[in-house]
Design a protein around this motif. Structure first.
Motif, PDB file in Angstrom:
ATOM      1  N   VAL A 159       0.839  -1.198   0.000  1.00 34.17           N
ATOM      2  CA  VAL A 159       0.000   0.000   0.000  1.00 34.17           C
ATOM      3  C   VAL A 159       0.875   1.249   0.000  1.00 34.17           C
ATOM      4  CG1 VAL A 159      -1.635   1.369   1.358  1.00 34.17           C
ATOM      5  CG2 VAL A 159      -2.013  -1.085   1.054  1.00 34.17           C
ATOM      6  N   ARG A 160       1.863   1.252   0.847  1.00 32.24           N
ATOM      7  CA  ARG A 160       2.729   2.433   0.955  1.00 32.24           C
ATOM      8  C   ARG A 160       3.510   2.672  -0.334  1.00 32.24           C
ATOM      9  NH1 ARG A 160       7.503   2.121   3.865  1.00 32.24           N
ATOM     10  NH2 ARG A 160       6.646   0.221   4.799  1.00 32.24           N
ATOM     11  N   ALA A 161       3.891   1.593  -1.010  1.00 33.29           N
ATOM     12  CA  ALA A 161       4.654   1.730  -2.260  1.00 33.29           C
ATOM     13  C   ALA A 161       3.753   1.913  -3.476  1.00 33.29           C
ATOM     14  CB  ALA A 161       5.541   0.500  -2.453  1.00 33.29           C
ATOM     15  N   GLY A 162       2.454   1.747  -3.306  1.00 34.91           N
ATOM     16  CA  GLY A 162       1.536   1.865  -4.437  1.00 34.91           C
ATOM     17  C   GLY A 162       1.707   0.769  -5.461  1.00 34.91           C
ATOM     18  N   ARG A 163       1.944  -0.459  -5.000  1.00 37.37           N
ATOM     19  CA  ARG A 163       2.181  -1.561  -5.943  1.00 37.37           C
ATOM     20  C   ARG A 163       1.244  -2.717  -5.643  1.00 37.37           C
ATOM     21  NH1 ARG A 163       7.672  -2.431  -2.860  1.00 37.37           N
ATOM     22  NH2 ARG A 163       6.973  -3.809  -1.184  1.00 37.37           N
ATOM     23  N   ARG A 164       1.035  -3.539  -6.631  1.00 36.77           N
ATOM     24  CA  ARG A 164       0.198  -4.716  -6.465  1.00 36.77           C
ATOM     25  C   ARG A 164       0.980  -5.829  -5.783  1.00 36.77           C
ATOM     26  NH1 ARG A 164      -1.765  -7.287 -11.861  1.00 36.77           N
ATOM     27  NH2 ARG A 164      -2.816  -8.564 -10.324  1.00 36.77           N
ATOM     28  N   ALA A 165       0.263  -6.749  -5.180  1.00 37.75           N
ATOM     29  CA  ALA A 165       0.895  -7.942  -4.627  1.00 37.75           C
ATOM     30  C   ALA A 165       1.355  -8.836  -5.772  1.00 37.75           C
ATOM     31  CB  ALA A 165      -0.101  -8.691  -3.746  1.00 37.75           C
ATOM     32  N   PRO A 166       2.392  -9.632  -5.552  1.00 40.05           N
ATOM     33  CA  PRO A 166       2.850 -10.539  -6.615  1.00 40.05           C
ATOM     34  C   PRO A 166       1.726 -11.462  -7.070  1.00 40.05           C
ATOM     35  CG  PRO A 166       4.449 -10.450  -4.837  1.00 40.05           C
ATOM     36  CD  PRO A 166       3.233  -9.716  -4.350  1.00 40.05           C
ATOM     37  N   GLN A 167       1.652 -11.664  -8.385  1.00 38.10           N
ATOM     38  CA  GLN A 167       0.629 -12.547  -8.934  1.00 38.10           C
ATOM     39  C   GLN A 167       1.048 -14.006  -8.834  1.00 38.10           C
ATOM     40  OE1 GLN A 167       0.002 -10.399 -12.872  1.00 38.10           O
ATOM     41  NE2 GLN A 167      -2.082 -10.982 -12.327  1.00 38.10           N
ATOM     42  N   ARG A 168       0.047 -14.854  -8.758  1.00 37.13           N
ATOM     43  CA  ARG A 168       0.281 -16.292  -8.810  1.00 37.13           C
ATOM     44  C   ARG A 168       0.110 -16.758 -10.249  1.00 37.13           C
ATOM     45  NH1 ARG A 168      -4.576 -16.795  -4.443  1.00 37.13           N
ATOM     46  NH2 ARG A 168      -3.602 -15.631  -2.736  1.00 37.13           N
ATOM     47  N   PRO A 169       0.819 -17.811 -10.662  1.00 35.66           N
ATOM     48  CA  PRO A 169       0.584 -18.350 -12.004  1.00 35.66           C
ATOM     49  C   PRO A 169      -0.885 -18.749 -12.156  1.00 35.66           C
ATOM     50  CG  PRO A 169       2.575 -19.288 -11.066  1.00 35.66           C
ATOM     51  CD  PRO A 169       1.903 -18.524  -9.974  1.00 35.66           C
ATOM     52  N   PRO A 170      -1.433 -18.659 -13.372  1.00 30.69           N
ATOM     53  CA  PRO A 170      -2.847 -18.996 -13.562  1.00 30.69           C
ATOM     54  C   PRO A 170      -3.118 -20.460 -13.236  1.00 30.69           C
ATOM     55  CG  PRO A 170      -1.732 -18.695 -15.674  1.00 30.69           C
ATOM     56  CD  PRO A 170      -0.781 -18.247 -14.622  1.00 30.69           C
ATOM     57  N   ARG A 171      -4.064 -20.675 -12.341  1.00 29.59           N
ATOM     58  CA  ARG A 171      -4.448 -22.040 -11.971  1.00 29.59           C
ATOM     59  C   ARG A 171      -5.956 -22.050 -11.760  1.00 29.59           C
ATOM     60  NH1 ARG A 171      -4.983 -25.245  -7.264  1.00 29.59           N
ATOM     61  NH2 ARG A 171      -4.590 -23.437  -5.921  1.00 29.59           N
ATOM     62  N   ILE A 172      -6.631 -22.931 -12.450  1.00 31.58           N
ATOM     63  CA  ILE A 172      -8.083 -23.016 -12.358  1.00 31.58           C
ATOM     64  C   ILE A 172      -8.455 -23.902 -11.173  1.00 31.58           C
ATOM     65  CG2 ILE A 172     -10.201 -23.674 -13.547  1.00 31.58           C
ATOM     66  CD1 ILE A 172      -8.691 -21.293 -14.767  1.00 31.58           C
ATOM     67  N   VAL A 173      -9.359 -23.392 -10.333  1.00 30.99           N
ATOM     68  CA  VAL A 173      -9.826 -24.138  -9.163  1.00 30.99           C
ATOM     69  C   VAL A 173     -11.340 -24.310  -9.259  1.00 30.99           C
ATOM     70  CG1 VAL A 173      -7.946 -23.278  -7.729  1.00 30.99           C
ATOM     71  CG2 VAL A 173     -10.122 -22.053  -7.764  1.00 30.99           C
ATOM     72  N   GLU A 174     -11.857 -25.212  -8.461  1.00 26.40           N
ATOM     73  CA  GLU A 174     -13.303 -25.435  -8.439  1.00 26.40           C
ATOM     74  C   GLU A 174     -14.014 -24.229  -7.828  1.00 26.40           C
ATOM     75  OE1 GLU A 174     -14.854 -27.976  -9.958  1.00 26.40           O
ATOM     76  OE2 GLU A 174     -12.794 -28.325 -10.646  1.00 26.40           O
ATOM     77  N   PRO A 175     -15.283 -24.030  -8.167  1.00 22.03           N
ATOM     78  CA  PRO A 175     -16.010 -22.860  -7.645  1.00 22.03           C
ATOM     79  C   PRO A 175     -15.976 -22.805  -6.122  1.00 22.03           C
ATOM     80  CG  PRO A 175     -17.296 -23.980  -9.335  1.00 22.03           C
ATOM     81  CD  PRO A 175     -16.122 -24.861  -9.051  1.00 22.03           C
ATOM     82  N   ASP A 176     -15.772 -21.615  -5.607  1.00 25.94           N
ATOM     83  CA  ASP A 176     -15.694 -21.389  -4.171  1.00 25.94           C
ATOM     84  C   ASP A 176     -16.922 -20.591  -3.735  1.00 25.94           C
ATOM     85  OD1 ASP A 176     -15.121 -20.629  -1.557  1.00 25.94           O
ATOM     86  OD2 ASP A 176     -13.013 -20.163  -1.974  1.00 25.94           O
ATOM     87  N   PRO A 177     -17.733 -21.127  -2.825  1.00 23.51           N
ATOM     88  CA  PRO A 177     -18.918 -20.382  -2.393  1.00 23.51           C
ATOM     89  C   PRO A 177     -18.601 -19.074  -1.676  1.00 23.51           C
ATOM     90  CG  PRO A 177     -18.582 -22.344  -1.039  1.00 23.51           C
ATOM     91  CD  PRO A 177     -17.637 -22.451  -2.182  1.00 23.51           C
ATOM     92  N   GLU A 178     -17.332 -18.880  -1.284  1.00 17.04           N
ATOM     93  CA  GLU A 178     -16.936 -17.633  -0.631  1.00 17.04           C
ATOM     94  C   GLU A 178     -16.701 -16.491  -1.609  1.00 17.04           C
ATOM     95  OE1 GLU A 178     -16.547 -16.660   2.708  1.00 17.04           O
ATOM     96  OE2 GLU A 178     -17.770 -18.458   2.930  1.00 17.04           O
ATOM     97  N   TRP A 179     -16.562 -16.784  -2.900  1.00 18.80           N
ATOM     98  CA  TRP A 179     -16.251 -15.722  -3.862  1.00 18.80           C
ATOM     99  C   TRP A 179     -17.270 -14.579  -3.835  1.00 18.80           C
ATOM    100  CZ3 TRP A 179     -14.878 -19.630  -8.298  1.00 18.80           C
ATOM    101  CH2 TRP A 179     -13.524 -19.992  -8.177  1.00 18.80           C
ATOM    102  N   PRO A 180     -18.584 -14.851  -3.860  1.00 16.86           N
ATOM    103  CA  PRO A 180     -19.529 -13.717  -3.825  1.00 16.86           C
ATOM    104  C   PRO A 180     -19.408 -12.876  -2.560  1.00 16.86           C
ATOM    105  CG  PRO A 180     -20.634 -15.716  -4.571  1.00 16.86           C
ATOM    106  CD  PRO A 180     -19.286 -16.134  -4.061  1.00 16.86           C
ATOM    107  N   ARG A 181     -19.195 -13.534  -1.427  1.00 21.00           N
ATOM    108  CA  ARG A 181     -19.056 -12.801  -0.168  1.00 21.00           C
ATOM    109  C   ARG A 181     -17.807 -11.920  -0.201  1.00 21.00           C
ATOM    110  NH1 ARG A 181     -20.998 -15.236   4.973  1.00 21.00           N
ATOM    111  NH2 ARG A 181     -20.377 -17.247   4.125  1.00 21.00           N
TER     112      ARG A 181
END
Length: 398
Positions: free
Chosen positions: A200-222
């Motif tokens: 936040v202080r540096a104004g930068r994004r967190a490191p990205q993870r390589p693309p990996r498809i996972v099963e639907p997570d019911p927590e995503w909408p929340r």
């Protein structure tokens, strides 16, 4: 600076977490202590309470008689509102003062018992909720001197587990040995809170993870609702609406564990005006992405201009797209989401493509090749989505 809200039901063990975070290096602001400070003997707050509720709320020593005050407001909504009107602005001013006094690189933990009940969650970069089974909480309260029925009544007068889960970015389970809770707090500190603050202080994004498809997570909408509330608060009047879009917004669709959100604005000038506020809220601007890929029905590239932000939080990846109300990109993002929600065959086909491409570009750290390889599917699928929209009478929400 990182603002962290800490809460949990009475007897959950919140004080244990607060103490450990302080040991790790956090700056603690205790809302209960501030609430006592604004009505200490001789204060303007106490004098105003006496004017409103009478001198019998003061002990012979000149302090607030809290049981007497509680009797005055118990079951009387107007009295409680008057009490809050006197104390809450003073507590808020002291809280802001303590925040301003914290170092620029601080992780500030705001311990607020009624954080959920008062709707404070969007004020923080992250909300931690401490939880324990009710029987454990009752036992702890009885050990403090309450009788069982009083303990249960106090627990049930507070937010429900479901309400707390809606607000919680981090759920700390205090049902086991205290050393397990302390170890979890230590991991949270080193792996998430410290790097989040630095990002936040540096104004930068967190490191990205390589693309990996996972099963639907019911927590995503929340999760999307929590993040959307923070974004809307940071954007203020420049926000027309915030929508959960992309694959995680489609029930039953496997996806990368990344939340896509669309902030609709009235103009790109409005988008630029809130770039700094979004960055301070934990969503820094990525100035390398300035437009979407044009589609044939709107071939002018300037129609597809946008702004793009992502997340500074290493524990919650986000793609935040700022698009102008009524623009082709804004409408298409909503159209694809709603079409995929409705069309099972389209979902299955898109899922197949995503899995194949994620496997092909498993070592793509910035997701650029993965995203580019998906684009032909969207081009080919758009006529089907548009035909569906015409058939069902779909229109983009205002």
């Amino acid at each position: 600076m990182l603002r962290v809200g800490l809460s949990g039901g009475i007897g959950s063990g919140k004080s244990t977490v607060a103490a450990r975070l302080v040991q790790c290096g956090a700056v603690l602001i205790d809302a209960d202590k501030l609430a006592r400070q604004v009505v200490e003997p001789g204060s303007a707050g106490l004098a105003e309470l006496v004017d409103r509720f009478g001198p019998d709320i003061v002990t012979p020593e000149g302090a607030l008689d809290r049981p007497a005050m509680a009797k005055k407001v118990f079951g009387d909504e107007q009295a409680r509102a008057d009490l809050n009107a006197i104390t809450h602005p003073r507590i808020g001013a002291l809280t802001a003062e303590r925040m301003a006094q914290a170092p620029a690189d601080a992780v500030v933990v705001h311990d607020v018992p009624l954080l959920v009940e008062n709707g404070y969650a969007p004020n923080y970069h992250l909300v931690l909720i401490v939880d324990a089974p009710e029987q454990d909480r009752v036992r702890r309260l009885v050990d403090r001197g309450l009788d069982v029925e009083d303990a249960r009544a106090r627990i049930r007068s507070q937010a429900t587990d479901e309400q707390r889960r809606e607000a919680a970015d981090v759920w700390l389970d205090n049902s086991g040995p205290v050393q397990d809770l302390v170890a979890e707090v230590d991991r949270l500190w080193s792996q998430r809170l410290v790097p989040f603050e630095q990002n936040v202080r540096a104004g930068r994004r967190a490191p990205q993870r390589p693309p990996r498809i996972v099963e639907p997570d019911p927590e995503w909408p929340r999760t999307a609702r929590r993040l959307g509330a923070r974004i809307r608060q940071a954007a203020g009047d420049n926000a027309v609406r915030v929508d959960h879009i992309g694959s995680t917004a489609v029930p039953g669709l496997p996806a990368k564990d990344v939340i896509d959100l669309q902030l609709t604005v009235r103009s790109l000038d409005d988008a630029d005006a809130i770039a700094e506020a979004l960055g301070e809220a934990g969503f820094p601007l990525d100035d390398g992405i300035r437009r979407d890929h044009p589609h044939s029905f709107a071939p002018d590239p300037d129609q597809w201009l946008k702004r793009y932000h992502n997340a500074a939080d290493p524990g919650s990846p986000v793609n935040l797209h700022l698009r102008v109300q009524g623009s082709p990109g804004q409408r298409v993002a909503l159209l694809f989401r709603d079409w995929l929600r409705d069309d099972e065959a389209a979902r299955a086909d898109y899922s197949r493509v995503k899995r194949e491409l994620a496997q092909r570009f498993a070592e793509d750290p910035d997701h650029e090749r993965y995203a580019a390889a998906k684009e032909p599917w969207f081009v080919e699928a758009l006529p089907s989505a548009q035909e569906w929209a015409s058939r069902v009478g779909w229109v983009a929400p205002d």
